[in-house]
Design a protein around this motif. Structure first.
Motif, PDB file in Angstrom:
ATOM      1  N   ALA A   1       0.834  -1.212   0.000  1.00 48.95           N
ATOM      2  CA  ALA A   1       0.000   0.000   0.000  1.00 48.95           C
ATOM      3  C   ALA A   1       0.866   1.258   0.000  1.00 48.95           C
ATOM      4  O   ALA A   1       0.600   2.216  -0.742  1.00 48.95           O
ATOM      5  N   ILE A   2       1.898   1.258   0.826  1.00 48.31           N
ATOM      6  CA  ILE A   2       2.808   2.413   0.865  1.00 48.31           C
ATOM      7  C   ILE A   2       3.489   2.588  -0.486  1.00 48.31           C
ATOM      8  O   ILE A   2       3.635   3.709  -0.989  1.00 48.31           O
ATOM      9  N   ALA A   3       3.890   1.479  -1.114  1.00 49.87           N
ATOM     10  CA  ALA A   3       4.531   1.539  -2.432  1.00 49.87           C
ATOM     11  C   ALA A   3       3.593   2.124  -3.484  1.00 49.87           C
ATOM     12  O   ALA A   3       4.023   2.894  -4.347  1.00 49.87           O
ATOM     13  N   GLY A   4       2.298   1.769  -3.412  1.00 56.17           N
ATOM     14  CA  GLY A   4       1.327   2.309  -4.364  1.00 56.17           C
ATOM     15  C   GLY A   4       1.244   3.826  -4.287  1.00 56.17           C
ATOM     16  O   GLY A   4       1.185   4.521  -5.310  1.00 56.17           O
ATOM     17  N   VAL A   5       1.272   4.346  -3.056  1.00 55.39           N
ATOM     18  CA  VAL A   5       1.243   5.804  -2.863  1.00 55.39           C
ATOM     19  C   VAL A   5       2.567   6.426  -3.308  1.00 55.39           C
ATOM     20  O   VAL A   5       2.587   7.479  -3.953  1.00 55.39           O
ATOM     21  N   ILE A   6       3.681   5.758  -2.971  1.00 53.32           N
ATOM     22  CA  ILE A   6       5.006   6.248  -3.384  1.00 53.32           C
ATOM     23  C   ILE A   6       5.057   6.412  -4.905  1.00 53.32           C
ATOM     24  O   ILE A   6       5.573   7.415  -5.419  1.00 53.32           O
ATOM     25  N   PHE A   7       4.499   5.437  -5.633  1.00 55.76           N
ATOM     26  CA  PHE A   7       4.554   5.519  -7.096  1.00 55.76           C
ATOM     27  C   PHE A   7       3.792   6.728  -7.616  1.00 55.76           C
ATOM     28  O   PHE A   7       4.293   7.487  -8.445  1.00 55.76           O
ATOM     29  N   VAL A   8       2.573   6.918  -7.139  1.00 59.04           N
ATOM     30  CA  VAL A   8       1.746   8.028  -7.625  1.00 59.04           C
ATOM     31  C   VAL A   8       2.402   9.373  -7.313  1.00 59.04           C
ATOM     32  O   VAL A   8       2.561  10.231  -8.193  1.00 59.04           O
ATOM     33  N   VAL A   9       2.797   9.554  -6.058  1.00 61.48           N
ATOM     34  CA  VAL A   9       3.430  10.814  -5.641  1.00 61.48           C
ATOM     35  C   VAL A   9       4.772  11.000  -6.357  1.00 61.48           C
ATOM     36  O   VAL A   9       5.085  12.093  -6.840  1.00 61.48           O
TER      37      VAL A   9
END
Length: 403
Positions: A287-295
């Protein structure tokens, strides 16, 4: 039962699954680039695999593991005292990882890189830069892992390559993309980013699905033997993938590109600790990685003005580094993990990989640019690499009808 023969079969299946992931890399890129560059993306991904095989067979595998294949078959079959040619299929499996490096970079440099300079860079990376770090981590070369263990309580843990493969590929791409420069028309004179739309969302989605399926070979078969295979790795990979795609769905406001890449971000991040973290930890890492990618994608494109077409720097580079560090957090017994890791070893090991990749990327692509040039001419870029390099478009029959 002949366990060696079964292990050969097990690893061959894993290698074939990771080989299939290269089709995923290809279609993810084909769907993201403009129509005039689709053929070039397909040809580069498959030929990069060919160049990688030659580079890794003759040089890279020896650099990483000190093993070469310059011996009669009778000796090769007994290499390392394992029958049934296990080391040879192990080479095939590890090659598919090595070949992922140029496949990752391809997504960053697409639409404006020249064909043969790109091929030369692929050979240099897979023969020297990647196996140098691979050998340090997975073969204990230069006493690096022993040094980490002596000073920080544990060796660097990267079960399936969050750092060794993905962070390396993503941060090697940083040098490539910066040396190459942005696509024409990506930024206006005021420096504002201009939209360049994907050509085919279904192809992009297909690429993501192929990668997601193949990733279970990437992670589970990293055990190396059937006996060592772990259901925990499969479960953690699944939960990290789902965490990544759902987080990217929310953070990316339903954008299909973010959703399909978010699943990959979760999978990139879980590689390192997939064998030691708790499933809830895996969900969190993803989940953290998914946000990291978008940001990260928006920050790199808009703020830094680095034209990384598929977002491979945040997806593989930053999420891979996060995965390496996360294994030192969620892998500890305090967080419900199996233990055997320390935060400092994970942090230093990840930093070392990122450092080698950044320096190596700028060195290799800077050298290739100095020797033979690296970028398509303005005319060729405007025409598209399909016609400029391959003399054919992705829909030749349709083009004939239109004329």
């Amino acid at each position: 039962m002949n366990t060696a023969g079964f292990d050969v079969f097990f690893l061959t299946l894993g290698a074939a699954m990771v080989l299939a992931m290269h089709a995923g890399f290809a279609f993810l890129e084909v769907g993201t680039v403009r129509k005039k560059n689709q053929v070039n993306a397909l040809v580069r991904v498959i030929t990069d695999f060919g160049f990688s095989t030659i580079a890794y067979f003759f040089v890279g595998f020896s650099v990483a593991y000190g093993i070469n294949f310059f011996a009669p078959v009778s000796e090769l079959n007994r290499l390392a005292d394992i029958s049934n040619g296990y080391k040879m299929v192990h080479f095939f499996f590890l090659l598919t990882f090595a070949a992922a490096i140029p496949a990752i970079i391809s997504g960053g440099v697409t639409e404006r890189i020249r064909f043969w300079p790109n091929a030369l860079a692929t050979v240099l990376l897979v023969a020297v830069i990647y196996p140098f770090f691979e050998g340090m981590i997975w073969n204990g070369n230069f006493g690096y892992q022993a040094w980490l263990e002596a000073n920080f309580g544990a060796a660097f843990h990267d079960f399936a390559g969050s750092v060794v493969v993905h962070a390396m590929g993503g941060f090697l791409a940083l040098g490539a993309v910066v040396v190459l420069g942005a696509r024409r028309g990506r930024y206006n004179r005021e420096g504002r980013m201009m939209a360049i739309l994907p050509s085919n969302i279904p192809f992009l989605a297909l690429g993501s699905w192929i990668l997601c399926v193949g990733w279970f070979g990437f992670n589970v078969m990293s055990a190396g033997t059937a006996e060592g295979a772990s259901g925990l790795v499969a479960m953690n990979s699944l939960l990290a993938m789902v965490g990544g795609l759902l987080a990217a769905l929310v953070a990316g406001k339903n954008d299909p590109g973010f959703v399909h890449n978010g699943a990959l971000a979760g999978l990139v991040a879980i590689c390192a600790g997939s064998d030691i973290v708790h499933p809830i930890g895996a969900l969190s890492i993803g989940a953290i990685a998914g946000v990291i990618f978008v940001v990260g994608f928006e920050f790199i494109q808009i703020k830094l003005k680095i034209d990384d077409v598929l977002g491979v720097i945040p997806l593989h580079g930053v999420c891979g580094a996060w995965g390496g560090i996360a294994a030192g957090i969620f892998g500890t017994t305090a967080m419900g993990g199996a233990g055997g890791v320390t935060f400092m070893s994970q942090l230093i090991g990840t930093g070392t990989g990122v450092g080698i990749a950044v320096v190596g990327g700028f060195a290799v692509y800077g050298l290739v640019k100095a020797i033979m040039g690296i970028r398509l001419s303005e005319e060729d870029e405007h025409m598209g690499a399909d016609l400029a390099v391959h003399n054919i478009s992705s829909t030749p029959e349709q083009d004939m009808a239109n004329h």
